[in-house]
Design a protein around this motif. Sequence first.
Motif, PDB file in Angstrom:
ATOM      1  N   CYS A  87       0.880  -1.159   0.000  1.00 52.58           N
ATOM      2  CA  CYS A  87       0.000   0.000   0.000  1.00 52.58           C
ATOM      3  C   CYS A  87       0.923   1.216   0.000  1.00 52.58           C
ATOM      4  O   CYS A  87       1.783   1.354   0.879  1.00 52.58           O
ATOM      5  CB  CYS A  87      -0.881   0.007   1.243  1.00 52.58           C
ATOM      6  SG  CYS A  87      -1.821   1.536   1.426  1.00 52.58           S
ATOM      7  N   TYR A  89       0.343   4.107   0.747  1.00 47.85           N
ATOM      8  CA  TYR A  89      -0.012   5.084   1.778  1.00 47.85           C
ATOM      9  C   TYR A  89       0.498   4.647   3.148  1.00 47.85           C
ATOM     10  O   TYR A  89       1.187   5.395   3.824  1.00 47.85           O
ATOM     11  CB  TYR A  89      -1.527   5.324   1.812  1.00 47.85           C
ATOM     12  CG  TYR A  89      -2.017   5.977   0.540  1.00 47.85           C
ATOM     13  CD1 TYR A  89      -1.745   7.318   0.280  1.00 47.85           C
ATOM     14  CD2 TYR A  89      -2.717   5.256  -0.409  1.00 47.85           C
ATOM     15  CE1 TYR A  89      -2.169   7.925  -0.895  1.00 47.85           C
ATOM     16  CE2 TYR A  89      -3.151   5.848  -1.582  1.00 47.85           C
ATOM     17  CZ  TYR A  89      -2.875   7.185  -1.823  1.00 47.85           C
ATOM     18  OH  TYR A  89      -3.287   7.772  -2.985  1.00 47.85           O
ATOM     19  N   THR A 100      -6.396  -2.504  -3.550  1.00 50.52           N
ATOM     20  CA  THR A 100      -7.279  -1.803  -4.477  1.00 50.52           C
ATOM     21  C   THR A 100      -6.447  -0.830  -5.302  1.00 50.52           C
ATOM     22  O   THR A 100      -5.317  -0.498  -4.954  1.00 50.52           O
ATOM     23  CB  THR A 100      -8.365  -1.004  -3.734  1.00 50.52           C
ATOM     24  OG1 THR A 100      -7.729  -0.015  -2.914  1.00 50.52           O
ATOM     25  CG2 THR A 100      -9.243  -1.904  -2.881  1.00 50.52           C
ATOM     26  N   ARG A 101      -7.048  -0.361  -6.382  1.00 48.13           N
ATOM     27  CA  ARG A 101      -6.436   0.666  -7.232  1.00 48.13           C
ATOM     28  C   ARG A 101      -6.961   2.017  -6.758  1.00 48.13           C
ATOM     29  O   ARG A 101      -8.162   2.255  -6.750  1.00 48.13           O
ATOM     30  CB  ARG A 101      -6.830   0.434  -8.683  1.00 48.13           C
ATOM     31  CG  ARG A 101      -6.268   1.472  -9.634  1.00 48.13           C
ATOM     32  CD  ARG A 101      -6.817   1.355 -11.028  1.00 48.13           C
ATOM     33  NE  ARG A 101      -6.705   0.004 -11.559  1.00 48.13           N
ATOM     34  CZ  ARG A 101      -6.959  -0.318 -12.817  1.00 48.13           C
ATOM     35  NH1 ARG A 101      -7.347   0.594 -13.671  1.00 48.13           N
ATOM     36  NH2 ARG A 101      -6.833  -1.561 -13.224  1.00 48.13           N
ATOM     37  N   ASP A 102      -6.044   2.885  -6.354  1.00 46.93           N
ATOM     38  CA  ASP A 102      -6.437   4.226  -5.928  1.00 46.93           C
ATOM     39  C   ASP A 102      -6.039   5.228  -6.996  1.00 46.93           C
ATOM     40  O   ASP A 102      -4.916   5.193  -7.495  1.00 46.93           O
ATOM     41  CB  ASP A 102      -5.775   4.603  -4.607  1.00 46.93           C
ATOM     42  CG  ASP A 102      -6.131   6.013  -4.198  1.00 46.93           C
ATOM     43  OD1 ASP A 102      -7.339   6.280  -4.010  1.00 46.93           O
ATOM     44  OD2 ASP A 102      -5.232   6.862  -4.113  1.00 46.93           O
ATOM     45  N   HIS A 103      -6.940   6.125  -7.339  1.00 48.70           N
ATOM     46  CA  HIS A 103      -6.638   7.217  -8.268  1.00 48.70           C
ATOM     47  C   HIS A 103      -6.163   8.402  -7.446  1.00 48.70           C
ATOM     48  O   HIS A 103      -6.901   8.906  -6.595  1.00 48.70           O
ATOM     49  CB  HIS A 103      -7.876   7.564  -9.095  1.00 48.70           C
ATOM     50  CG  HIS A 103      -8.240   6.472 -10.037  1.00 48.70           C
ATOM     51  ND1 HIS A 103      -9.001   5.388  -9.645  1.00 48.70           N
ATOM     52  CD2 HIS A 103      -7.917   6.274 -11.334  1.00 48.70           C
ATOM     53  CE1 HIS A 103      -9.135   4.572 -10.681  1.00 48.70           C
ATOM     54  NE2 HIS A 103      -8.492   5.080 -11.712  1.00 48.70           N
ATOM     55  N   PRO A 106      -8.655  11.903  -7.905  1.00 51.85           N
ATOM     56  CA  PRO A 106      -9.845  11.068  -8.070  1.00 51.85           C
ATOM     57  C   PRO A 106     -10.528  11.261  -9.414  1.00 51.85           C
ATOM     58  O   PRO A 106     -10.534  12.359  -9.972  1.00 51.85           O
ATOM     59  CB  PRO A 106     -10.754  11.526  -6.919  1.00 51.85           C
ATOM     60  CG  PRO A 106      -9.823  12.123  -5.913  1.00 51.85           C
ATOM     61  CD  PRO A 106      -8.714  12.740  -6.715  1.00 51.85           C
ATOM     62  N   ALA A 121      -3.305   0.600  -3.071  1.00 49.21           N
ATOM     63  CA  ALA A 121      -3.723   0.985  -1.718  1.00 49.21           C
ATOM     64  C   ALA A 121      -4.478  -0.171  -1.080  1.00 49.21           C
ATOM     65  O   ALA A 121      -5.194  -0.907  -1.758  1.00 49.21           O
ATOM     66  CB  ALA A 121      -4.617   2.220  -1.771  1.00 49.21           C
ATOM     67  N   SER A 123      -7.498  -1.542   1.296  1.00 55.60           N
ATOM     68  CA  SER A 123      -8.892  -1.094   1.356  1.00 55.60           C
ATOM     69  C   SER A 123      -9.086   0.000   2.403  1.00 55.60           C
ATOM     70  O   SER A 123      -9.796   0.979   2.167  1.00 55.60           O
ATOM     71  CB  SER A 123      -9.816  -2.271   1.673  1.00 55.60           C
ATOM     72  OG  SER A 123      -9.733  -3.231   0.656  1.00 55.60           O
ATOM     73  N   ASN A 126      -7.569   3.319   1.107  1.00 57.40           N
ATOM     74  CA  ASN A 126      -8.348   3.827  -0.021  1.00 57.40           C
ATOM     75  C   ASN A 126      -9.661   4.426   0.479  1.00 57.40           C
ATOM     76  O   ASN A 126     -10.073   5.502   0.040  1.00 57.40           O
ATOM     77  CB  ASN A 126      -8.608   2.712  -1.039  1.00 57.40           C
ATOM     78  CG  ASN A 126      -8.986   3.254  -2.400  1.00 57.40           C
ATOM     79  OD1 ASN A 126      -9.289   4.421  -2.571  1.00 57.40           O
ATOM     80  ND2 ASN A 126      -8.956   2.383  -3.385  1.00 57.40           N
ATOM     81  N   HIS A 127     -10.290   3.772   1.434  1.00 59.80           N
ATOM     82  CA  HIS A 127     -11.542   4.292   2.001  1.00 59.80           C
ATOM     83  C   HIS A 127     -11.278   5.581   2.783  1.00 59.80           C
ATOM     84  O   HIS A 127     -12.052   6.538   2.689  1.00 59.80           O
ATOM     85  CB  HIS A 127     -12.180   3.230   2.906  1.00 59.80           C
ATOM     86  CG  HIS A 127     -13.512   3.642   3.429  1.00 59.80           C
ATOM     87  ND1 HIS A 127     -13.669   4.249   4.653  1.00 59.80           N
ATOM     88  CD2 HIS A 127     -14.750   3.550   2.883  1.00 59.80           C
ATOM     89  CE1 HIS A 127     -14.943   4.516   4.839  1.00 59.80           C
ATOM     90  NE2 HIS A 127     -15.631   4.092   3.791  1.00 59.80           N
ATOM     91  N   LYS A 129      -8.875   7.764   2.347  1.00 59.67           N
ATOM     92  CA  LYS A 129      -8.540   8.852   1.417  1.00 59.67           C
ATOM     93  C   LYS A 129      -9.785   9.343   0.696  1.00 59.67           C
ATOM     94  O   LYS A 129      -9.967  10.550   0.515  1.00 59.67           O
ATOM     95  CB  LYS A 129      -7.498   8.380   0.402  1.00 59.67           C
ATOM     96  CG  LYS A 129      -7.112   9.449  -0.605  1.00 59.67           C
ATOM     97  CD  LYS A 129      -6.103   8.893  -1.591  1.00 59.67           C
ATOM     98  CE  LYS A 129      -5.961   9.799  -2.782  1.00 59.67           C
ATOM     99  NZ  LYS A 129      -7.016   9.666  -3.775  1.00 59.67           N
TER     100      LYS A 129
END
Length: 180
Positions: A87, A89, A100-103, A106, A121, A123, A126-127, A129
């Motif tokens: 991750c 982050y 997950t894929r984080d943009h 966004p 990222a 989960s 990602n949530h 952020k």
Amino acid sequence: MLILRLNKAGAPQDWLNIYQAARYYAQGKVLFELGSQQYTLLGGHNRYGVQSRLQLSSIIACDGKVVTHGKIALTNRYLFRRDNQLCLYCGNRFRSAQLTRDHIIPRSRGGKNEWTNVATACSRCNHQKGARTPEEANMPLLAVPFRPNLYERFYLMNRRILADQMDFLSHHFSDQRNWL
């Protein structure tokens, strides 16, 4: 075992199974071989009882069309491998199912789905952020996202790379990640 096919200029073109590689050998299209790994393909017996053998190298350069584009599809599998299952982050390592894929910018705010705008990222991160930028969420990225080059593309495509193939490819990796 997959065999790395190069073009006549020495740039990677494809991963071949042993039968596809044998066809290049049989057609006389193999220009040169690299690598220390060999695979012996056994054939039939002639009328004297001698069995045919074909030695396949783990890296072969073949005659034919030179393809120089290195476009790689942006998939989660390749993204997670690019980011070493981390991750970007929190810095923790996860299994693919937990990532997950984080943009970074966004998509809801005009961010594109491209290599330089996505990061791996977990989960939870990602949530947390959400639809904010890393700066707005006070969650700085641990590494800069980048588009893999042609050699990195072939690393991402194959999960079972032989040592000599990895040695060949890794000499052309960018300094943007620790790939090994």
